[in-house]
Scaffold this active site. Structure first.
Site, short mmCIF file in Angstrom:
data_model
loop_
_atom_site.label_atom_id
_atom_site.label_comp_id
_atom_site.label_asym_id
_atom_site.label_seq_id
_atom_site.Cartn_x
_atom_site.Cartn_y
_atom_site.Cartn_z
N HIS A 164 -40.95 26.62 -21.58
CA HIS A 164 -41.18 26.64 -20.13
C HIS A 164 -41.89 25.39 -19.61
CE1 HIS A 164 -39.84 30.77 -19.26
NE2 HIS A 164 -40.04 30.90 -20.55
N ASP A 371 -44.65 18.99 -14.51
CA ASP A 371 -44.45 20.43 -14.40
C ASP A 371 -43.09 20.76 -15.00
OD1 ASP A 371 -44.99 23.04 -13.63
OD2 ASP A 371 -45.59 22.47 -11.61
#
Ligand code: GDG
Length: 724
Positions: A164, A371
């Site tokens: 992730h 991110d």
């Protein structure tokens, strides 16, 4: 029945200890909702830490039972384990390294040991549940070693892994003392998923440089197995955010905020407290905005939500202090009695209130330094039902690869960020609508359910392919068995490719004509009344005719376009039919969506996917991928997939060696079939064969649909001679 077992550090439910009892709180996270549809299905489970330190065995049993009813299995971790494995190795070594903050990373042997031990603990928990047919899907950076641990215990298991967070450049990975172990841990999976192509490229590069395994089209050959690596940009539960934003509660909260803010326009920022999120830089940029453009003073406020996170870790505490100080200073300097420049909240909000903030804001500032994806950006898009609003998005968030209609900025460029805020505030309505509409179409289609399905389908496909591609050498024992079957059969079909199979390659293709030995061999085989000998080649019919036309054998020429049974005339194999386009077009559309710059050309009897305008590397990779996908999809149909210059063409009329071979099978219904070939087009033949057929691949690459392989054309001739 086969099940899916999801494994992540945290369960989608949080168990909290209150004075009197334990309470079970569902998690709001994107992963929990996205995988909710999977793990709640009959028999499936989710394995993870429930977020609580249990006091004794009876409490453990109680939690276990409560969770069981909701398809969850807890892995209980102790306080030292959470300290060393979670806060230590996961959050103080891997998190900073993977987010390009190596300067914050610690390298503690004891943390590493705890990481290994906890991954092992998860492994035991999964093994206690998983049957041989089950699919195991492991999530995220806390469990990088788990795939290989599972693989060791269950060599045949189906294991997927999704990361992730970003996978950084090799230059950062190489700094880690345990880099090899971590990569080897990941390679235990059959399929490795990342949010973006960039992360996946970094991973392949690290594997190649640190482990020496090269890759092709995202496939890594480890020697033991093939591991597939691919990009799966994660989405959100779009409808959930549409509904939350439309809910009465959200509308009401918005009205309350609006009244308090009066006419002031709102820029919104929402993150967990983390140095990767660029929160301090964002504050400085906002300050620059009101310095450069004083006209925005009293007109615009920044609403900044920072959700408390990891504040036990030193860097996080320092960051919190920095933010507090910046907000205090900027507000003190610029505020007026009626206007607060920055409304800062250090807490989390219930979903409806979050949704009301998304409604309220005209501009969302999503400007992380790094991110993996960033779901806030997508949630903002989903919440803007009226199509108004501007997203300012960091080029270093995974989401930027998809949301190209946002204002894309470099988060370290404070000036650019301030200008982007100004541009957003003055952006005409129709431009806002246009950009927002395009992003909404994308985010709603590639939602979290589509993401999970894509991953699971790909994992299943990877596994099937691994099974079908196992080829063994044609040993003397197999040959013996082949000859027995041959002798016993009344009707025998021999499908023989020409170049690279019966005759060696020649640099000049026209020089590869059959030698005397080959002509005699084919003649002798064809003279046996039970035998039907077929030359099945990509060559044009005139060449085959000229070289071998005098023999009593059949021909399949030009990959099945032209056919000539012995003694008859050449005939076309052709059925012009377009129904297949209905099934194939959506696949091409998927690749268009996943490959910016590519497009589909519709022709009368074919579909063409063009990728000349796509990023060169991505285009080439997707093309490989699409070829694999289409080859697999069309295995039982009569479609032909052809690779051209930056195009992939799918043709109607079922013209390939496989469909032609199938016609021979249907016509002669042989009791014994032997098919020999050496290249990709022969795979079509192999695929068309019944399971009992002897399919033989010529050459050293072991990956083929054929059951057996031989080394060279000499071996082929030897094999054929042994039938005489
Ligand atoms: C990791 C990767 C990747 C935030 N404040 C509140 C609240 N939230 C919710 C948001 C969003 C989630 O938290 C944050 O998700 P992000 O994706 O932005 O970031 P990470 O937590 O760092 O997640 C990230 C993600 O994994 C998925 O793969 O995108 O890059 O770092 O859903 O809405 N929710 C509520 N109140 C809040 O105050 N209810």
């Amino acid at each position: 029945m086969s099940r899916t077992i999801i494994v992540s550090n945290r369960l989608p439910t949080k168990v909290l200890r209150t004075e009197e009892s334990l309470t079970f709180q569902p998690s709001e996270g994107g992963l929990a909702t996205g995988l909710g549809s999977i793990y709640r299905q009959q028999g499936n489970v989710w394995v993870g830490w429930p977020g609580l330190f249990v006091e004794d065995a009876s409490e453990e049993e109680y939690v276990r039972e409560q969770l069981r009813d909701d398809s969850m299995v807890p892995v209980f971790l102790t306080e030292p384990e959470i300290r060393d494995f979670y806060e230590g190795f996961s959050n103080s070594t891997l998190w900073p390294t993977f987010h390009y903050f190596s300067q914050y990373a610690t390298y503690e042997q004891s943390h590493w040991e705890a990481y290994v031990a906890v991954n092992e603990k998860f492994c035991q928990a999964v093994l206690a549940l998983a049957g041989p047919e089950d699919t195991i899907w492991v999530h995220d950076y806390q469990l990088l070693l788990l795939p290989a641990m599972l693989r060791q215990a269950r060599p045949e298991a189906t294991i997927g892994f999704f990361l992730h967070i970003p996978f950084p450049s090799y230059e950062l990975i190489r700094v880690l003392p345990w880099r090899k172990e971590l990569l080897e841990g990941m390679l235990g999976a059959d399929l490795l998923g990342f949010h973006t192509f960039g992360y996946m490229r970094h991973f392949l590069s690290a594997v190649s440089q640190l482990l020496g395994f090269s890759s092709q089209n995202g496939q890594i050959e480890t020697g033991a197995r093939t591991v597939l690596v691919d990009a799966f940009p994660m989405g959100i539960d779009y409808e959930r955010y549409v509904q939350a934003a439309a809910s009465a509660a959200a509308v009401q909260h918005e009205a309350v905020y609006r009244e308090a803010l009066r006419e002031v326009r709102v820029i919104l920022s929402i993150d967990r407290l983390d140095y990767s999120k660029g929160i301090a830089q964002r504050l400085r940029a906002f300050e620059l905005l009101i310095q450069r453009y004083p006209e925005w003073r009293e007109q615009v406020s920044l609403i900044m939500v920072v959700v408390p996170s990891r504040d036990q870790v030193a860097q996080y505490a320092a960051l919190k202090e920095e933010i507090d100080e910046l907000v205090g200073r900027i507000n003190a300097q610029y505020r007026t009695i009626g206007w607060t420049p920055i409304h800062y909240f250090y807490r989390s909000f219930p979903l409806e209130e979050l949704a009301s903030l998304y409604r309220l804001a005209e501009v969302a500032l999503v400007t992380p330094m790094r991110d993996g994806m960033n779901l806030v950006a997508k949630e903002f898009v989903a919440s803007k039902a009226d199509g108004h609003g501007v997203l300012i998005l960091s080029e270093r968030a995974g989401a930027a690869r998809e949301l190209s209609d946002a204002l894309i900025i470099n988060p370290t460029d404070t000036g650019q960020l301030a200008e982007a805020m100004h541009d957003a505030l003055v952006m005409p309505e129709d431009e806002q609508q246009l950009r927002m509409g395009a992003m909404q179409a994308l985010v709603s289609q590639y939602n979290v359910f589509a993401w999970a399905k894509l991953f699971m389908d790909r994992l299943a496909y990877t596994k099937i392919k691994q099974h079908t591609l196992a080829t063994e050498m044609l040993t003397p024992a197999v040959l013996q068995q082949l000859r027995v079957h041959y002798q016993d059969a009344q009707q025998r079909l021999l499908l023989l490719d020409y170049d690279g199979t019966l005759a060696p390659f020649n640099t000049n293709p026209q020089r590869a004509q059959p030698d005397q030995e080959l002509r005699l061999l084919l003649q002798a085989l064809a003279d046996i009344p039970q035998n039907r000998v077929v030359i099945i080649s990509g060559r044009d019919r005139h060449t085959l005719e000229a070289w071998l036309g005098h023999l009593p054998i059949d021909f399949i020429a030009e990959h099945g376009v032209w056919l000539r049974p012995a003694g008859e005339e050449w005939q076309l194999f052709q059925t012009l039919n377009n129904e297949w386009m209905r099934d194939i077009r959506p696949i091409l559309e998927l690749y268009v969506a996943r490959t910016a710059g590519s497009f589909i050309e519709d022709k009368e009897y074919s579909l063409v996917w063009h990728y000349r305008r796509a990023d060169a590397e991505l285009g080439a990779m997707r093309a490989r991928d699409l070829l694999n996908h289409l080859t697999f999809m069309t295995s039982n149909s009569d479609l032909q997939v052809m690779e051209g210059n930056k195009v992939i063409e799918i043709k109607t009329a079922g013209i390939n060696k496989g469909s032609a071979a199938a016609r021979w099978l249907a016509t002669y219904q042989p009791g014994f079939t032997l098919a020999i070939g050496d290249d990709r087009t022969d795979e079509d033949t192999f695929r068309a064969m019944p399971p009992e057929a002897y399919t033989v691949k010529v050459g050293s690459t072991p990956r083929s649909l054929a059951r057996f392989s031989v080394a060279s054309t000499t071996d082929v001739r030897k094999l054929l001679r042994s039938l005489l």
